[in-house]
Write a protein that holds these residues in place. Structure first.
Motif, PDB file in Angstrom:
ATOM      1  N   SER A  79      56.661  94.226  21.638  1.00 12.43           N
ATOM      2  CA  SER A  79      55.869  93.009  21.458  1.00 12.43           C
ATOM      3  C   SER A  79      56.310  92.233  20.219  1.00 12.43           C
ATOM      4  N   ILE A  80      55.840  91.006  20.130  1.00  9.59           N
ATOM      5  CA  ILE A  80      56.118  90.124  18.998  1.00  9.59           C
ATOM      6  C   ILE A  80      54.847  89.986  18.169  1.00  9.59           C
ATOM      7  N   ASP A  81      54.911  90.372  16.910  1.00  9.66           N
ATOM      8  CA  ASP A  81      53.761  90.270  16.013  1.00  9.66           C
ATOM      9  C   ASP A  81      53.610  88.810  15.576  1.00  9.66           C
ATOM     10  N   TYR A  82      52.566  88.144  16.064  1.00 15.55           N
ATOM     11  CA  TYR A  82      52.411  86.711  15.800  1.00 15.55           C
ATOM     12  C   TYR A  82      51.987  86.396  14.363  1.00 15.55           C
ATOM     13  N   THR A  83      51.703  87.410  13.565  1.00 16.64           N
ATOM     14  CA  THR A  83      51.314  87.171  12.170  1.00 16.64           C
ATOM     15  C   THR A  83      52.517  87.090  11.236  1.00 16.64           C
ATOM     16  N   LYS A  84      53.726  87.330  11.747  1.00 17.35           N
ATOM     17  CA  LYS A  84      54.904  87.468  10.891  1.00 17.35           C
ATOM     18  C   LYS A  84      55.855  86.277  11.001  1.00 17.35           C
TER      19      LYS A  84
ATOM     20  N   HIS B  53      61.032  88.899  11.770  1.00 19.54           N
ATOM     21  CA  HIS B  53      61.483  89.291  13.103  1.00 19.54           C
ATOM     22  C   HIS B  53      62.994  89.497  13.145  1.00 19.54           C
ATOM     23  N   PHE B  54      63.745  88.660  12.448  1.00 15.51           N
ATOM     24  CA  PHE B  54      65.200  88.803  12.382  1.00 15.51           C
ATOM     25  C   PHE B  54      65.574  90.145  11.759  1.00 15.51           C
ATOM     26  N   GLU B  55      64.895  90.501  10.670  1.00 15.00           N
ATOM     27  CA  GLU B  55      65.195  91.755   9.978  1.00 15.00           C
ATOM     28  C   GLU B  55      64.711  92.965  10.775  1.00 15.00           C
ATOM     29  N   LEU B  56      63.607  92.829  11.483  1.00 19.18           N
ATOM     30  CA  LEU B  56      63.127  93.926  12.318  1.00 19.18           C
ATOM     31  C   LEU B  56      64.147  94.221  13.424  1.00 19.18           C
TER      32      LEU B  56
ATOM     33  N   TYR C 139      74.262  75.437  15.352  1.00 15.19           N
ATOM     34  CA  TYR C 139      74.034  76.563  14.442  1.00 15.19           C
ATOM     35  C   TYR C 139      74.418  77.888  15.100  1.00 15.19           C
ATOM     36  N   LEU C 140      74.078  78.045  16.372  1.00 13.35           N
ATOM     37  CA  LEU C 140      74.416  79.278  17.089  1.00 13.35           C
ATOM     38  C   LEU C 140      75.927  79.485  17.135  1.00 13.35           C
ATOM     39  N   LEU C 141      76.640  78.447  17.545  1.00  8.42           N
ATOM     40  CA  LEU C 141      78.076  78.590  17.739  1.00  8.42           C
ATOM     41  C   LEU C 141      78.833  78.682  16.411  1.00  8.42           C
ATOM     42  N   ASP C 142      78.241  78.135  15.341  1.00  6.48           N
ATOM     43  CA  ASP C 142      78.846  78.248  14.006  1.00  6.48           C
ATOM     44  C   ASP C 142      78.515  79.579  13.346  1.00  6.48           C
ATOM     45  N   GLY C 143      77.595  80.343  13.924  1.00  8.78           N
ATOM     46  CA  GLY C 143      77.170  81.596  13.298  1.00  8.78           C
ATOM     47  C   GLY C 143      76.314  81.380  12.064  1.00  8.78           C
ATOM     48  N   ASN C 144      75.705  80.217  11.972  1.00  8.87           N
ATOM     49  CA  ASN C 144      74.860  79.873  10.817  1.00  8.87           C
ATOM     50  C   ASN C 144      73.405  80.097  11.215  1.00  8.87           C
ATOM     51  N   PHE C 145      72.926  81.311  11.015  1.00 10.82           N
ATOM     52  CA  PHE C 145      71.624  81.688  11.554  1.00 10.82           C
ATOM     53  C   PHE C 145      70.448  81.414  10.628  1.00 10.82           C
ATOM     54  N   GLN C 146      70.692  81.238   9.330  1.00 18.53           N
ATOM     55  CA  GLN C 146      69.554  81.084   8.419  1.00 18.53           C
ATOM     56  C   GLN C 146      68.680  79.872   8.743  1.00 18.53           C
ATOM     57  N   PRO C 147      69.254  78.702   9.065  1.00 12.58           N
ATOM     58  CA  PRO C 147      68.378  77.589   9.484  1.00 12.58           C
ATOM     59  C   PRO C 147      67.564  77.921  10.726  1.00 12.58           C
ATOM     60  N   LEU C 148      68.133  78.720  11.622  1.00  7.09           N
ATOM     61  CA  LEU C 148      67.407  79.104  12.838  1.00  7.09           C
ATOM     62  C   LEU C 148      66.278  80.074  12.523  1.00  7.09           C
ATOM     63  N   ILE C 149      66.490  80.922  11.540  1.00  7.63           N
ATOM     64  CA  ILE C 149      65.431  81.828  11.086  1.00  7.63           C
ATOM     65  C   ILE C 149      64.297  81.024  10.458  1.00  7.63           C
TER      66      ILE C 149
ATOM     67  N   LEU D  65      65.495  85.202  17.886  1.00 11.41           N
ATOM     68  CA  LEU D  65      65.816  85.794  16.586  1.00 11.41           C
ATOM     69  C   LEU D  65      66.081  87.288  16.700  1.00 11.41           C
ATOM     70  N   TYR D  66      65.453  87.942  17.678  1.00 11.02           N
ATOM     71  CA  TYR D  66      65.762  89.358  17.902  1.00 11.02           C
ATOM     72  C   TYR D  66      67.194  89.521  18.396  1.00 11.02           C
ATOM     73  N   THR D  67      67.653  88.618  19.222  1.00 14.29           N
ATOM     74  CA  THR D  67      69.033  88.655  19.693  1.00 14.29           C
ATOM     75  C   THR D  67      69.999  88.388  18.545  1.00 14.29           C
ATOM     76  N   LEU D  68      69.727  87.366  17.747  1.00 13.94           N
ATOM     77  CA  LEU D  68      70.629  87.014  16.648  1.00 13.94           C
ATOM     78  C   LEU D  68      70.666  88.089  15.571  1.00 13.94           C
ATOM     79  N   GLY D  69      69.547  88.754  15.344  1.00 10.25           N
ATOM     80  CA  GLY D  69      69.492  89.799  14.334  1.00 10.25           C
ATOM     81  C   GLY D  69      70.399  90.976  14.642  1.00 10.25           C
ATOM     82  N   LEU D  70      70.813  91.100  15.889  1.00  5.67           N
ATOM     83  CA  LEU D  70      71.648  92.233  16.304  1.00  5.67           C
ATOM     84  C   LEU D  70      73.134  91.899  16.360  1.00  5.67           C
TER      85      LEU D  70
END
Length: 276
Positions: free
Chosen positions: A146-151, A156-159, A211-221, A244-249
């Motif tokens: 599940s996705i914790d909606y309080t976070k 989520h990226f780090e999890l 951002y996805l194709l450049d690998g620049n994920f911080q703005p997406l986070i 973000l779960y996909t990008l975190g991996l």
């Protein structure tokens, strides 16, 4: 109730494998479960490129909870969490097994975050409506996280990063949602028009894709700080956070590619991501 003492560890259940890909699937309307269209064809084409997984862990937009949970039942039910659709859609069952072993391992590797083993949820349509096109025989066990909606997005990226070891146990990790997802502004009159989006949706899709194709994920986070167009595209975070779960991996050596990358009905996108 499943307990740690009831089960062997995942190491005795799943063999070591080559690293599995990671996916984000734009799932769109539940009707994609039973309709034939270009996006469903895209999912089937994707399946031809995937190694056979030992199990699937899915993070769906439709399991949005206070705290983090993981399904741990042997046989998850098919949840029809929608209304107003034809009976044929409600008749669909996706009888994939669960994996209590994988649920317990997921709980362990996410410590010190407290993850509840859930025996009640099952597979919602964010999971089964797309997984059924990848594995129509329902022959791969599936669990949901599940996705914790309080976070925050950063949380989520780090999890997600903690789940990395599962990829080498044959676990296919899937985020399921939609990047551009504003249901209040859907143009139903133009629902079947190919790659049709409002100006703000076109802008948001282009911004996120770059951002996805450049690998620049911080703005997406930090998506809540992005442009006004992106804010309109993401009025609530539920359908976006699975991305973000996909990008975190993603590991540095891996390539990210897009497919099903089209807008729909003015205010939705089906853009999907493959990392391998």
């Amino acid at each position: 109730m499943t307990t740690l003492n009831d089960l062997h560890s995942i190491s005795s259940t799943f063999s070591n494998t080559d690293k599995m890909p990671v996916l984000f699937l734009g799932h769109g309307s539940p009707m994609n479960a039973i309709e034939e269209n270009q996006f469903v064809a895209g999912f089937r084409d994707l399946a031809k490129t995937l190694p056979q997984p030992n199990a699937i862990l899915c993070v769906s937009a439709h399991w949005f909870t206070n705290g983090t949970k993981v399904t741990s039942m042997q046989m998850p039910r098919t949840i029809h969490d929608f209304g107003g659709f034809p009976q044929a859609l409600f008749d669909v069952q996706y009888p994939a097994k669960g994996s209590p072993e994988l649920a317990i391992e997921t709980k362990k590797i996410l410590e010190p975050v407290n993850v509840d083993l859930d025996e009640h949820w099952g597979l919602d349509h964010g999971a089964w409506s797309v997984i059924k096109h990848l594995y129509p025989e329902a022959n791969v066990p599936v669990i949901q996280l599940s996705i914790d909606y309080t976070k925050s997005g950063q949380y989520h990226f780090e999890l997600a990063q903690k789940l990395q070891s599962l990829r080498r146990k044959g676990v296919l990790i899937i985020g399921s949602g939609n990047i551009v997802h504003n249901l209040r502004l859907v143009d139903f009159r133009n629902f079947d028009k190919d790659n049709y989006g409002f100006d703000w949706a076109i802008e948001a899709r282009e911004t996120v894709n770059n951002y996805l194709l450049d690998g620049n994920f911080q703005p997406l986070i930090d998506f809540e700080k992005m442009s006004k167009a992106v804010q309109v595209a993401i009025p609530t975070p539920d359908h976006y956070l699975p991305l973000l779960y996909t990008l975190g991996l993603k590991e540095k050596s891996e390539e990210l590619s897009l497919f099903n990358d089209k807008l729909l009905a003015g205010s939705l996108s089906m853009t999907s991501v493959k990392i391998m």
